[in-house]
Structures are given as C-alpha cells and as structure tokens.
Motif scaffolding. Structure first.
Motif, PDB file in Angstrom:
ATOM      1  N   HIS A  18      32.280  44.980  39.383  1.00  0.00           N
ATOM      2  CA  HIS A  18      33.150  46.072  38.940  1.00  0.00           C
ATOM      3  C   HIS A  18      33.759  46.796  40.140  1.00  0.00           C
ATOM      4  O   HIS A  18      34.951  47.117  40.160  1.00  0.00           O
ATOM      5  N   GLN A  19      32.928  47.021  41.151  1.00  0.00           N
ATOM      6  CA  GLN A  19      33.428  47.692  42.348  1.00  0.00           C
ATOM      7  C   GLN A  19      34.473  46.842  43.061  1.00  0.00           C
ATOM      8  O   GLN A  19      35.498  47.341  43.533  1.00  0.00           O
ATOM      9  N   THR A  20      34.222  45.520  43.110  1.00  0.00           N
ATOM     10  CA  THR A  20      35.177  44.603  43.739  1.00  0.00           C
ATOM     11  C   THR A  20      36.499  44.604  42.996  1.00  0.00           C
ATOM     12  O   THR A  20      37.580  44.651  43.603  1.00  0.00           O
ATOM     13  N   ASP A  21      36.438  44.568  41.642  1.00  0.00           N
ATOM     14  CA  ASP A  21      37.651  44.607  40.825  1.00  0.00           C
ATOM     15  C   ASP A  21      38.427  45.887  41.079  1.00  0.00           C
ATOM     16  O   ASP A  21      39.663  45.866  41.197  1.00  0.00           O
ATOM     17  N   ASN A  22      37.728  47.005  41.153  1.00  0.00           N
ATOM     18  CA  ASN A  22      38.390  48.285  41.406  1.00  0.00           C
ATOM     19  C   ASN A  22      39.061  48.309  42.781  1.00  0.00           C
ATOM     20  O   ASN A  22      40.174  48.814  42.943  1.00  0.00           O
ATOM     21  N   GLN A  23      38.366  47.746  43.773  1.00  0.00           N
ATOM     22  CA  GLN A  23      38.928  47.701  45.124  1.00  0.00           C
ATOM     23  C   GLN A  23      40.183  46.830  45.162  1.00  0.00           C
ATOM     24  O   GLN A  23      41.182  47.187  45.785  1.00  0.00           O
ATOM     25  N   GLN A  24      40.135  45.686  44.469  1.00  0.00           N
ATOM     26  CA  GLN A  24      41.291  44.794  44.445  1.00  0.00           C
ATOM     27  C   GLN A  24      42.458  45.429  43.702  1.00  0.00           C
ATOM     28  O   GLN A  24      43.622  45.307  44.114  1.00  0.00           O
ATOM     29  N   ALA A  25      42.157  46.133  42.604  1.00  0.00           N
ATOM     30  CA  ALA A  25      43.207  46.813  41.851  1.00  0.00           C
ATOM     31  C   ALA A  25      43.849  47.909  42.697  1.00  0.00           C
ATOM     32  O   ALA A  25      45.075  48.098  42.659  1.00  0.00           O
ATOM     33  N   GLU A  26      43.049  48.623  43.452  1.00  0.00           N
ATOM     34  CA  GLU A  26      43.581  49.682  44.308  1.00  0.00           C
ATOM     35  C   GLU A  26      44.433  49.093  45.430  1.00  0.00           C
ATOM     36  O   GLU A  26      45.495  49.636  45.772  1.00  0.00           O
ATOM     37  N   THR A  27      43.997  47.982  45.994  1.00  0.00           N
ATOM     38  CA  THR A  27      44.787  47.313  47.025  1.00  0.00           C
ATOM     39  C   THR A  27      46.120  46.838  46.458  1.00  0.00           C
ATOM     40  O   THR A  27      47.166  46.940  47.118  1.00  0.00           O
ATOM     41  N   PHE A  28      46.094  46.340  45.234  1.00  0.00           N
ATOM     42  CA  PHE A  28      47.320  45.900  44.560  1.00  0.00           C
ATOM     43  C   PHE A  28      48.288  47.076  44.399  1.00  0.00           C
ATOM     44  O   PHE A  28      49.477  46.963  44.719  1.00  0.00           O
ATOM     45  N   ARG A  29      47.780  48.219  43.933  1.00  0.00           N
ATOM     46  CA  ARG A  29      48.625  49.407  43.754  1.00  0.00           C
ATOM     47  C   ARG A  29      49.171  49.900  45.100  1.00  0.00           C
ATOM     48  O   ARG A  29      50.344  50.284  45.198  1.00  0.00           O
ATOM     49  N   GLN A  30      48.345  49.888  46.098  1.00  0.00           N
ATOM     50  CA  GLN A  30      48.791  50.332  47.426  1.00  0.00           C
ATOM     51  C   GLN A  30      49.897  49.424  47.968  1.00  0.00           C
ATOM     52  O   GLN A  30      50.848  49.900  48.601  1.00  0.00           O
ATOM     53  N   THR A  31      49.787  48.124  47.698  1.00  0.00           N
ATOM     54  CA  THR A  31      50.808  47.177  48.153  1.00  0.00           C
ATOM     55  C   THR A  31      52.122  47.421  47.415  1.00  0.00           C
ATOM     56  O   THR A  31      53.204  47.367  48.007  1.00  0.00           O
ATOM     57  N   GLN A  32      52.035  47.687  46.123  1.00  0.00           N
ATOM     58  CA  GLN A  32      53.237  48.051  45.366  1.00  0.00           C
ATOM     59  C   GLN A  32      53.877  49.315  45.942  1.00  0.00           C
ATOM     60  O   GLN A  32      55.104  49.401  46.087  1.00  0.00           O
ATOM     61  N   GLN A  33      53.049  50.285  46.287  1.00  0.00           N
ATOM     62  CA  GLN A  33      53.559  51.539  46.838  1.00  0.00           C
ATOM     63  C   GLN A  33      54.228  51.332  48.198  1.00  0.00           C
ATOM     64  O   GLN A  33      55.227  51.970  48.518  1.00  0.00           O
ATOM     65  N   GLU A  34      53.678  50.421  48.987  1.00  0.00           N
ATOM     66  CA  GLU A  34      54.299  50.079  50.276  1.00  0.00           C
ATOM     67  C   GLU A  34      55.701  49.522  50.056  1.00  0.00           C
ATOM     68  O   GLU A  34      56.657  49.893  50.752  1.00  0.00           O
ATOM     69  N   LEU A  35      55.826  48.617  49.099  1.00  0.00           N
ATOM     70  CA  LEU A  35      57.127  48.033  48.798  1.00  0.00           C
ATOM     71  C   LEU A  35      58.096  49.109  48.316  1.00  0.00           C
ATOM     72  O   LEU A  35      59.273  49.123  48.719  1.00  0.00           O
ATOM     73  N   THR A  36      57.614  50.013  47.495  1.00  0.00           N
ATOM     74  CA  THR A  36      58.458  51.111  47.008  1.00  0.00           C
ATOM     75  C   THR A  36      58.973  51.955  48.167  1.00  0.00           C
ATOM     76  O   THR A  36      60.160  52.299  48.228  1.00  0.00           O
ATOM     77  N   ARG A  37      58.093  52.283  49.105  1.00  0.00           N
ATOM     78  CA  ARG A  37      58.514  53.094  50.248  1.00  0.00           C
ATOM     79  C   ARG A  37      59.576  52.378  51.080  1.00  0.00           C
ATOM     80  O   ARG A  37      60.573  52.988  51.508  1.00  0.00           O
ATOM     81  N   LYS A  38      59.388  51.093  51.298  1.00  0.00           N
ATOM     82  CA  LYS A  38      60.337  50.355  52.136  1.00  0.00           C
ATOM     83  C   LYS A  38      61.685  50.161  51.426  1.00  0.00           C
ATOM     84  O   LYS A  38      62.744  50.237  52.055  1.00  0.00           O
ATOM     85  N   LEU A  39      61.647  49.902  50.116  1.00  0.00           N
ATOM     86  CA  LEU A  39      62.901  49.760  49.375  1.00  0.00           C
ATOM     87  C   LEU A  39      63.622  51.103  49.248  1.00  0.00           C
ATOM     88  O   LEU A  39      64.861  51.146  49.205  1.00  0.00           O
ATOM     89  N   THR A  40      62.876  52.181  49.203  1.00  0.00           N
ATOM     90  CA  THR A  40      63.494  53.505  49.185  1.00  0.00           C
ATOM     91  C   THR A  40      64.289  53.747  50.462  1.00  0.00           C
ATOM     92  O   THR A  40      65.403  54.276  50.429  1.00  0.00           O
TER      93      THR A  40
END
Length: 418
Positions: A18-40
């Motif tokens: 469960h902890q691993t899944d949460n960490q991977q989900a958070e990494t996924f969201r952070q990567t999406q946010q990185e893309l958002t910042r760069k496209l902005t």
C-alpha cells in the motif's frame, strides 16, 4: 504462535504494498505537475492564444490539460474543460459511426451510396460506375470540393457586427450569415445533385470512382448522410448515442445547444483579435465541439481499439478501421512526410509513411491533430485556438511536442508500475 507470525507477515506485506502504491501514485502526480509547469512556461512564448493537449498509452489517460487564454474579453484561462471545434479531426468519428452502422446490419461498406441517398450522386465522367461507401470513407470516391463548398459551409452564430464579420478575410473560405444555416441533406443536394443550385461538373474528378485518392470534405459529409439514411437516425444523434455517451464525453456535441457555452473558447486571428463564433453546414466533416478532457477519452479508445481491446466496436471492425486500404496506384502525388496523414487511408483515419496514424485539421482560428505512435503505444492530441503564425509554427510545435514526448515516456513507465 505460528499462526500469529504468519498473519503478521501478511499484514506487513500488505502495508508495504500500500505504501509503495501511494509513493508511485504521488510520483505520477508530481511528474504530471512538472509537465504542467513546463507547458505553462511554453504557453507564454508560443504564437497562439491558447492550446489544449492530451496523452494516452494503450491502458489509460496519462495527461490532459489546457494553457493560455480562451477569452480576451474576460481573460478566461484555457483549461482541460475548455471547448472548441476540432476541425477535420472530427472525420475520425465518421469511420467509427460507419462501422457501428455496419455492425448493426444497417449497411455494408461496399454498398453503392445511391442505395441509401434521396437524390442521385453520379460522376458525370463515369456515369455507369457506382460510388461506394468505402470509397467515400477512403477519399477515393472521385467527389471533389468546389468553390461552393468553400464559400457556403461556414456560418456565423449570430448577427452581432454582422456586416463587419461578413467582410473578414478567411480565404479560401468565407463567413455566411446565420440565415444561411441549412441541414446537411439540403447542402449536399445543392452541390452533388445535377439539379442542385450549386452543382458543378468539377465537383467530380475525371477519374473512375475508387481509382484515385482525393481528400474530400463533401465526400466525408456525404458519408454521414448515408449513415443517417441507412439507420434512420440523424448523424449527430447516432454519434452521440454510440460514441460520445459510451465514452462519457459529456462536454461534447455537434451544435452550440449541446455544450456549455461558458466553457467555449473564442478562436483568434492572431494573439489579440478574436473571430466571431461560427459553425459548419457540413458539421460532420469538422464541427465536433469538445474539450481536451473529453478528447483524451476518445484517443484512449482509439488506441485501445488498435490493440484489440476497444469498447465501441468489435475487434473485426477495428481491424477494418485501421487497415490501410489503398495502394501506390491510388495516388497521383503521394505525401511521404513522417507526420502526414495522407500516405494511406483506413476508414477515415490517415496513415503516415512510417505506419503511424492519426488525423489533422484546420479551420479559422483552429489547428488540431491526433497522432498515434504504434510502437510506443503513444497517443497524442494538440489543439490551438489561433491561426498559427507561419513564422513561429515550427519552433512552437517542437517546443510543445518535445515536452509531450519526454513526459509520455516518464508517465508511461510510471503507469506500468502502479
């Protein structure tokens, strides 16, 4: 005691997973946010007012968003729920609808179109050779867009500043007043029926139907009319029932009364001057109104369909949709660019010379494209709400597409870890 140790071990493993899944989900969201910042950052430098994007693999939507401005009057932001027409990318729905109608037993691809039409459509150079539905769907019908198509299809939404808006130069097309709005059957009858008021002999090529590829907006809209007559359901209702609703594309529709106008973007002549709102008499060939969020659902379905786990059509129908239908002899001047969608044709979906597939589109203030990279299992969508400045379009597209490709690789990898 042994049982307690066993239960404890299981609990520890579940907690760890469960902890691993949460960490991977958070990494996924952070990567999406990185893309958002760069496209902005990119959105502040490109030569368009606003744009939307989406990324999918063959399993899920990886990203969708919008950037820049949708309305200069209110400074409304262009976001993932911003709606605009997607131009000729709309044609890809015609093929899905056509194959669904075939699955329902309402028509067959190789039927002659005059079996269904209320007026005759005949190539005057080859009057004994029937035009088939398949030929319409692959742009080999010999039907040709004329000046009347170009000058009669785009209709203004309202009469605000009408005299001024009618004078706007959108060559080779032109704006028409709201009173010029007519059903697709009437429009096509005017152009294709020998008795029609806009009929021209050069509305047909002097080539036998089925022989030569010739991209035809009129032919695409005629395909939609065939679907209407074969099924007894209007094209907008048919596609809503069998495509938009099943995919939960709730923000999408073919007419202004089918969407939330508060989310509708202006389109722009340049970064400061908006166009008036308009629609198309030939709406099936370019008039789908939708958002990046909804389009991500649609391109995901197409990607799934290519890899034989789509939901809208059977495996056999999707194979036909994505099967290259033409040969070298079908082309007078074959487009060989890597990202051209006119090297070959499926059933309204285009193929590039590398075998990747998709469709592009353009209307006043609109440039759109969906493209699928089959080896990467990558689907990509981009739409802009501005006439792209020819001086900047190359570097602008590289700036956007390079980020989408870079972050597709990251998000795709993360999605498989989840």
């Amino acid at each position: 005691m042994t049982r307690l140790i066993w239960l404890g071990t299981i609990l520890l493993l579940l907690t760890s997973c469960h902890q691993t899944d949460n960490q991977q989900a958070e990494t996924f969201r952070q990567t999406q946010q990185e893309l958002t910042r760069k496209l902005t950052i990119v959105s502040k430098t490109v030569g368009v007012k606003g744009f939307g994007v989406a990324l999918v693999n063959d399993q899920r939507v990886l990203y969708q968003n919008g950037f820049g401005v949708a309305s200069s009057e209110t400074n409304q932001r262009y976001h993932q729920n911003t709606i605009q027409n997607i131009a000729s990318v709309s044609k890809t729905l015609i093929g899905i609808a056509l194959l669904k109608a075939q699955e329902l037993g309402k028509l067959k691809l190789d039927d002659p179109i005059n079996k269904y039409l209320p007026f005759p459509v005949i190539n005057p150079y080859y009057p004994a050779t029937p035009i088939t539905i398949r030929q319409l769907a692959t742009h080999t019908s010999s039907i040709n867009d004329t000046q009347y198509y170009l000058t009669k299809t785009i209709v203004l939404k309202d009469t605000i500043n009408l005299s001024q808006n009618l004078k706007l130069d959108i060559s080779p097309t032109k704006f028409n007043p709201p009173s010029a709005k007519i059903p697709i059957e009437e429009f096509l009858n005017n152009i294709l029926n020998k008795k029609g008021k806009w009929y021209l002999k050069d509305g047909f090529l002097n080539h036998k139907p089925g022989a030569i590829f010739n991209y035809s907006n009129v032919g695409a809209t005629l395909t939609a009319l065939v679907i209407e007559k074969a099924t007894g359901i209007s094209y907008d209702q048919f596609t809503t029932t069998f495509i938009l609703k099943p995919l939960k594309m709730t923000a999408s529709g073919w007419h202004f009364n089918a969407i939330d106008l508060s989310n509708y973007t202006h389109t722009f002549q340049n970064k400061t001057t908006p166009y008036p709102y308009y629609s198309l008499n030939t709406y099936p060939d370019g008039g789908l109104l939708t958002s990046s969020r909804d389009m991500s659902k649609y391109i995901l379905e197409l990607m799934k369909g290519y890899f034989e786990h789509g939901s809208l059509l059977s495996k056999e129908s999707y194979k036909e949709y994505f099967r290259p239908q033409l040969n070298e002899e079908n082309f007078l001047d074959r487009s060989v660019g890597e990202y051209s969608d006119e090297y070959n044709m499926g059933i309204t979906i285009g193929f590039g010379s590398t075998g990747n597939f998709g469709h592009t589109g353009g209307d006043p203030g609109v440039s759109s494209g969906i493209w699928f990279f089959k080896n990467k299992k990558m689907g990509r969508y981009l739409i802009v709400n501005t006439d792209w400045d020819p001086k900047t379009i190359g570097k602008d597209q590289i700036a956007i597409y390079s980020l989408l490709e870079e972050y597709f690789a990251k998000l795709d990898q993360l999605s498989h870890l989840k």
